[in-house]
Design a protein around this motif. Structure first.
Motif, PDB file in Angstrom:
ATOM      1  N   ASP A 151      -8.272  15.777 -22.077  1.00 61.60           N
ATOM      2  CA  ASP A 151      -8.752  16.915 -21.686  1.00 61.60           C
ATOM      3  C   ASP A 151      -9.378  16.872 -20.385  1.00 61.60           C
ATOM      4  OD1 ASP A 151      -7.789  18.119 -23.839  1.00 61.60           O
ATOM      5  OD2 ASP A 151      -9.863  18.132 -24.793  1.00 61.60           O
ATOM      6  N   ILE A 152      -8.425  16.338 -19.145  1.00 62.22           N
ATOM      7  CA  ILE A 152      -9.136  16.189 -17.776  1.00 62.22           C
ATOM      8  C   ILE A 152      -8.150  17.129 -16.993  1.00 62.22           C
ATOM      9  CG2 ILE A 152      -9.544  14.508 -15.911  1.00 62.22           C
ATOM     10  CD1 ILE A 152     -11.389  14.269 -18.418  1.00 62.22           C
ATOM     11  N   ASN A 153      -8.735  17.616 -16.010  1.00 58.88           N
ATOM     12  CA  ASN A 153      -8.152  18.655 -15.192  1.00 58.88           C
ATOM     13  C   ASN A 153      -8.107  18.207 -13.735  1.00 58.88           C
ATOM     14  OD1 ASN A 153      -6.674  21.089 -14.234  1.00 58.88           O
ATOM     15  ND2 ASN A 153      -8.408  21.569 -13.259  1.00 58.88           N
ATOM     16  N   GLY A 154      -6.984  17.906 -13.011  1.00 58.42           N
ATOM     17  CA  GLY A 154      -6.775  17.757 -11.479  1.00 58.42           C
ATOM     18  C   GLY A 154      -7.384  16.209 -11.092  1.00 58.42           C
ATOM     19  N   ALA A 155      -7.125  15.301 -12.073  1.00 57.21           N
ATOM     20  CA  ALA A 155      -7.857  13.729 -11.657  1.00 57.21           C
ATOM     21  C   ALA A 155      -6.720  13.142 -10.631  1.00 57.21           C
ATOM     22  CB  ALA A 155      -7.913  13.097 -13.016  1.00 57.21           C
ATOM     23  N   THR A 156      -7.281  12.341  -9.667  1.00 65.54           N
ATOM     24  CA  THR A 156      -6.363  11.532  -9.085  1.00 65.54           C
ATOM     25  C   THR A 156      -6.663  10.007  -9.255  1.00 65.54           C
ATOM     26  OG1 THR A 156      -6.393  13.167  -7.320  1.00 65.54           O
ATOM     27  CG2 THR A 156      -5.739  11.000  -6.739  1.00 65.54           C
ATOM     28  N   ILE A 157      -5.642   9.132  -9.360  1.00 64.38           N
ATOM     29  CA  ILE A 157      -5.758   7.829  -9.725  1.00 64.38           C
ATOM     30  C   ILE A 157      -5.244   7.113  -8.641  1.00 64.38           C
ATOM     31  CG2 ILE A 157      -5.862   5.751 -11.108  1.00 64.38           C
ATOM     32  CD1 ILE A 157      -5.886   7.729 -13.515  1.00 64.38           C
ATOM     33  N   SER A 158      -5.650   6.411  -7.463  1.00 68.49           N
ATOM     34  CA  SER A 158      -4.731   5.939  -6.661  1.00 68.49           C
ATOM     35  C   SER A 158      -5.414   4.396  -6.271  1.00 68.49           C
ATOM     36  CB  SER A 158      -5.001   6.903  -5.125  1.00 68.49           C
ATOM     37  OG  SER A 158      -6.361   6.910  -4.930  1.00 68.49           O
ATOM     38  N   ASP A 159      -4.342   3.627  -5.761  1.00 68.59           N
ATOM     39  CA  ASP A 159      -4.508   2.658  -5.075  1.00 68.59           C
ATOM     40  C   ASP A 159      -5.228   1.597  -5.916  1.00 68.59           C
ATOM     41  OD1 ASP A 159      -3.106   2.637  -2.649  1.00 68.59           O
ATOM     42  OD2 ASP A 159      -4.665   4.175  -2.238  1.00 68.59           O
ATOM     43  N   LEU A 184      -2.359  15.843 -13.275  1.00 68.41           N
ATOM     44  CA  LEU A 184      -2.857  14.365 -12.817  1.00 68.41           C
ATOM     45  C   LEU A 184      -1.964  13.793 -11.981  1.00 68.41           C
ATOM     46  CD1 LEU A 184      -4.536  11.684 -13.409  1.00 68.41           C
ATOM     47  CD2 LEU A 184      -2.828  11.238 -15.268  1.00 68.41           C
ATOM     48  N   MET A 185      -2.562  13.258 -10.877  1.00 66.98           N
ATOM     49  CA  MET A 185      -1.687  12.390  -9.753  1.00 66.98           C
ATOM     50  C   MET A 185      -2.063  11.009  -9.860  1.00 66.98           C
ATOM     51  SD  MET A 185       0.113  12.237  -7.281  1.00 66.98           S
ATOM     52  CE  MET A 185       0.775  13.637  -6.520  1.00 66.98           C
ATOM     53  N   VAL A 186      -1.228  10.103 -10.213  1.00 68.24           N
ATOM     54  CA  VAL A 186      -1.285   8.830  -9.880  1.00 68.24           C
ATOM     55  C   VAL A 186      -0.489   8.179  -8.801  1.00 68.24           C
ATOM     56  CG1 VAL A 186      -0.765   6.566 -11.005  1.00 68.24           C
ATOM     57  CG2 VAL A 186      -1.555   8.731 -12.604  1.00 68.24           C
ATOM     58  N   SER A 187      -1.118   7.645  -7.840  1.00 65.15           N
ATOM     59  CA  SER A 187      -0.377   7.212  -6.826  1.00 65.15           C
ATOM     60  C   SER A 187      -0.830   5.758  -6.454  1.00 65.15           C
ATOM     61  CB  SER A 187      -0.536   8.002  -5.541  1.00 65.15           C
ATOM     62  OG  SER A 187      -2.078   7.858  -5.100  1.00 65.15           O
ATOM     63  N   ASN A 188       0.247   4.963  -6.125  1.00 65.16           N
ATOM     64  CA  ASN A 188       0.393   3.772  -5.412  1.00 65.16           C
ATOM     65  C   ASN A 188      -0.663   2.699  -6.463  1.00 65.16           C
ATOM     66  OD1 ASN A 188       1.735   4.288  -3.161  1.00 65.16           O
ATOM     67  ND2 ASN A 188      -0.196   5.258  -2.342  1.00 65.16           N
ATOM     68  N   CYS A 189      -0.134   2.835  -7.836  1.00 63.22           N
ATOM     69  CA  CYS A 189      -1.057   1.802  -8.708  1.00 63.22           C
ATOM     70  C   CYS A 189      -0.065   0.911  -9.311  1.00 63.22           C
ATOM     71  CB  CYS A 189      -1.457   2.714  -9.718  1.00 63.22           C
ATOM     72  SG  CYS A 189      -2.849   3.894  -9.477  1.00 63.22           S
ATOM     73  N   LYS A 190      -0.622  -0.318  -9.517  1.00 67.09           N
ATOM     74  CA  LYS A 190       0.238  -1.334 -10.296  1.00 67.09           C
ATOM     75  C   LYS A 190      -0.483  -1.697 -11.536  1.00 67.09           C
ATOM     76  CE  LYS A 190       1.989  -5.907  -9.394  1.00 67.09           C
ATOM     77  NZ  LYS A 190       2.119  -7.120  -8.257  1.00 67.09           N
ATOM     78  N   THR A 209       2.153  13.563 -12.426  1.00 66.31           N
ATOM     79  CA  THR A 209       2.941  13.138 -11.223  1.00 66.31           C
ATOM     80  C   THR A 209       2.520  11.762 -10.998  1.00 66.31           C
ATOM     81  OG1 THR A 209       3.122  15.298 -10.148  1.00 66.31           O
ATOM     82  CG2 THR A 209       3.649  13.397  -8.909  1.00 66.31           C
ATOM     83  N   LEU A 210       3.701  10.590 -11.055  1.00 64.51           N
ATOM     84  CA  LEU A 210       3.534   9.187 -11.095  1.00 64.51           C
ATOM     85  C   LEU A 210       4.185   8.985  -9.657  1.00 64.51           C
ATOM     86  CD1 LEU A 210       4.301   8.028 -14.495  1.00 64.51           C
ATOM     87  CD2 LEU A 210       2.024   8.540 -13.715  1.00 64.51           C
ATOM     88  N   SER A 211       3.585   8.604  -8.609  1.00 60.81           N
ATOM     89  CA  SER A 211       4.049   8.368  -7.174  1.00 60.81           C
ATOM     90  C   SER A 211       3.691   6.871  -6.893  1.00 60.81           C
ATOM     91  CB  SER A 211       3.518   9.520  -6.182  1.00 60.81           C
ATOM     92  OG  SER A 211       3.959   8.940  -4.879  1.00 60.81           O
ATOM     93  N   GLY A 212       4.776   6.305  -6.568  1.00 59.12           N
ATOM     94  CA  GLY A 212       4.635   4.800  -5.718  1.00 59.12           C
ATOM     95  C   GLY A 212       4.232   3.943  -7.090  1.00 59.12           C
ATOM     96  N   LEU A 213       4.371   4.208  -8.437  1.00 58.11           N
ATOM     97  CA  LEU A 213       3.700   3.263  -9.377  1.00 58.11           C
ATOM     98  C   LEU A 213       4.820   2.075  -9.474  1.00 58.11           C
ATOM     99  CD1 LEU A 213       2.045   3.098 -12.181  1.00 58.11           C
ATOM    100  CD2 LEU A 213       3.916   4.205 -13.237  1.00 58.11           C
ATOM    101  N   GLU A 214       3.973   1.135  -9.813  1.00 52.84           N
ATOM    102  CA  GLU A 214       4.617  -0.324 -10.193  1.00 52.84           C
ATOM    103  C   GLU A 214       4.099  -0.647 -11.610  1.00 52.84           C
ATOM    104  OE1 GLU A 214       5.554  -4.773  -8.742  1.00 52.84           O
ATOM    105  OE2 GLU A 214       4.640  -3.513  -7.599  1.00 52.84           O
ATOM    106  N   THR A 215       5.233  -0.896 -12.659  1.00 54.74           N
ATOM    107  CA  THR A 215       4.758  -1.396 -13.771  1.00 54.74           C
ATOM    108  C   THR A 215       5.589  -2.913 -14.075  1.00 54.74           C
ATOM    109  OG1 THR A 215       6.472  -0.409 -15.189  1.00 54.74           O
ATOM    110  CG2 THR A 215       4.385   0.670 -14.744  1.00 54.74           C
ATOM    111  N   THR A 216       5.136  -3.803 -14.475  1.00 53.48           N
ATOM    112  CA  THR A 216       5.807  -5.076 -14.695  1.00 53.48           C
ATOM    113  C   THR A 216       5.257  -5.643 -15.963  1.00 53.48           C
ATOM    114  OG1 THR A 216       4.170  -6.516 -13.462  1.00 53.48           O
ATOM    115  CG2 THR A 216       6.061  -5.544 -12.353  1.00 53.48           C
ATOM    116  N   THR A 231       6.844  13.920 -13.487  1.00 55.85           N
ATOM    117  CA  THR A 231       7.735  13.591 -12.379  1.00 55.85           C
ATOM    118  C   THR A 231       7.324  12.221 -11.884  1.00 55.85           C
ATOM    119  OG1 THR A 231       7.857  15.874 -11.645  1.00 55.85           O
ATOM    120  CG2 THR A 231       8.436  14.181 -10.140  1.00 55.85           C
ATOM    121  N   VAL A 232       8.318  11.316 -11.903  1.00 52.12           N
ATOM    122  CA  VAL A 232       8.204   9.678 -11.348  1.00 52.12           C
ATOM    123  C   VAL A 232       8.676   9.759  -9.834  1.00 52.12           C
ATOM    124  CG1 VAL A 232       8.488   7.298 -11.641  1.00 52.12           C
ATOM    125  CG2 VAL A 232       8.231   8.865 -13.559  1.00 52.12           C
TER     126      VAL A 232
END
Length: 298
Positions: A151-159, A184-190, A209-216, A231-232
């Motif tokens: 229940d979180i609105n407008g969060a950003t997780i970056s770098d 939720l915006m996730v950007s440039n996370c590994k 939105t998942l932008s620049g995400l790297e999963t390994t 959206t990825v």
């Protein structure tokens, strides 16, 4: 404001382990066990109340919870090292909070095997309408859940990054979003060594939105969507050995679009419910050849 303070639970000692580097000057008197025995890790180190609370340049070690914030608006946590079972928990924050450069690591387990020092909790937990929180340049090693949102609105997780050594992955996720979490915006996370790199179950109509995400090496899926609109953009999605690049549970209401994303291993999507546009490079396994019936549509 709390600035430049070492906060140790009483069972932590300030000293140098026989196998520690000069930079590591703290360790627990109790060796962590593979079964998650943290009987000496207890209590909450810091409780944030009121408005504009700030914690910076601190080390917090030996607690069940490093920092808890409830109904304290515009709090800031910056340049903090933690070695606790759980890192930061925040609930009911209706004005923007900032969590920046927080590093969760097994400082108290230096000298012990990696499989015995997992901090079996959640690095950052946000629930009950924490609005517009900003998480930036944070890192956690060995925490089963990197960031949990409910229940979180407008969060950003970056770098930010969430890592482990892969000895355990069941029910582990780098980012776990559920409830009515939206925008939720996730950007440039590994994210590495999880069951799901990102797990999403946010209900119909809520957007991620998942932008620049790297999963390994995420052994089941790189991105798993139970329900929600995702959206990825770009990034590299790798489900790891035997995993899907992007997994979708077709029992839910989903809309997943990938634009310019690279997919390692070419593992299939569950039920084929992911739309891909403008692929980046696709990594085919060594056994793949033209006779295998590979279709690439842009």
């Amino acid at each position: 404001t709390i600035d430049g303070v070492y906060v140790f639970q009483k069972n932590f000692k300030n000293g140098v382990h026989s196998q520690a580097t000069d930079q590591a000057r703290w360790y627990s008197v109790q060796a962590s066990t593979s079964s998650g025995g943290f009987s000496l890790y207890s209590g909450v180190a810091l409780q944030l109340d009121g408005e504009n609370a700030c914690v910076k340049n601190c080390f917090i070690g030996g607690f069940m919870q490093a920092i808890h914030a409830y109904n304290t608006h515009r709090f800031r946590i910056k340049d903090v090292l933690t070695d606790c079972v759980n890192g930061i928990e925040a609930a009911t924050i209706t004005d923007t909070a900032f969590i920046e450069n927080v590093h969760q690591f097994y400082f108290g387990g230096i000298g012990y095997s990696l499989t015995s020092v997992y901090r079996r909790g959640t690095f950052i937990s946000l629930r009950d309408q924490v609005d517009w929180v900003k998480i930036h340049k944070c890192f956690a090693y060995g925490s089963p859940t990197g960031v949990y949102l409910d229940d979180i609105n407008g969060a950003t997780i970056s770098d930010s990054g969430f890592d482990s050594n892969g000895a355990e992955t069941t029910d582990w996720s780098g980012i776990h979003a559920e409830g009515a979490t939206s925008d939720l915006m996730v950007s440039n996370c590994k994210i590495t060594y999880r069951q799901h790199g990102v797990y999403i179950n946010v209900g119909t109509g809520n957007t991620i939105t998942l932008s620049g995400l790297e999963t390994t090496e995420c052994v089941t899926t790189g991105v798993y969507v139970e329900e929600g609109n995702v959206t990825v953009l770009g990034g590299i999605i790798d489900g790891g050995s035997g995993g899907s690049d992007t997994g979708v549970n077709n029992n839910g209401t989903v809309n997943v679009i990938c634009v310019g994303t690279s997919f390692r291993d070419n593992n299939a999507d569950t039920a084929g419910l992911v739309t891909r546009y403008g692929h980046g490079q696709i990594y085919f396994p060594a056994t793949q050849n033209a006779s295998s019936g590979v279709n690439v549509l842009d």
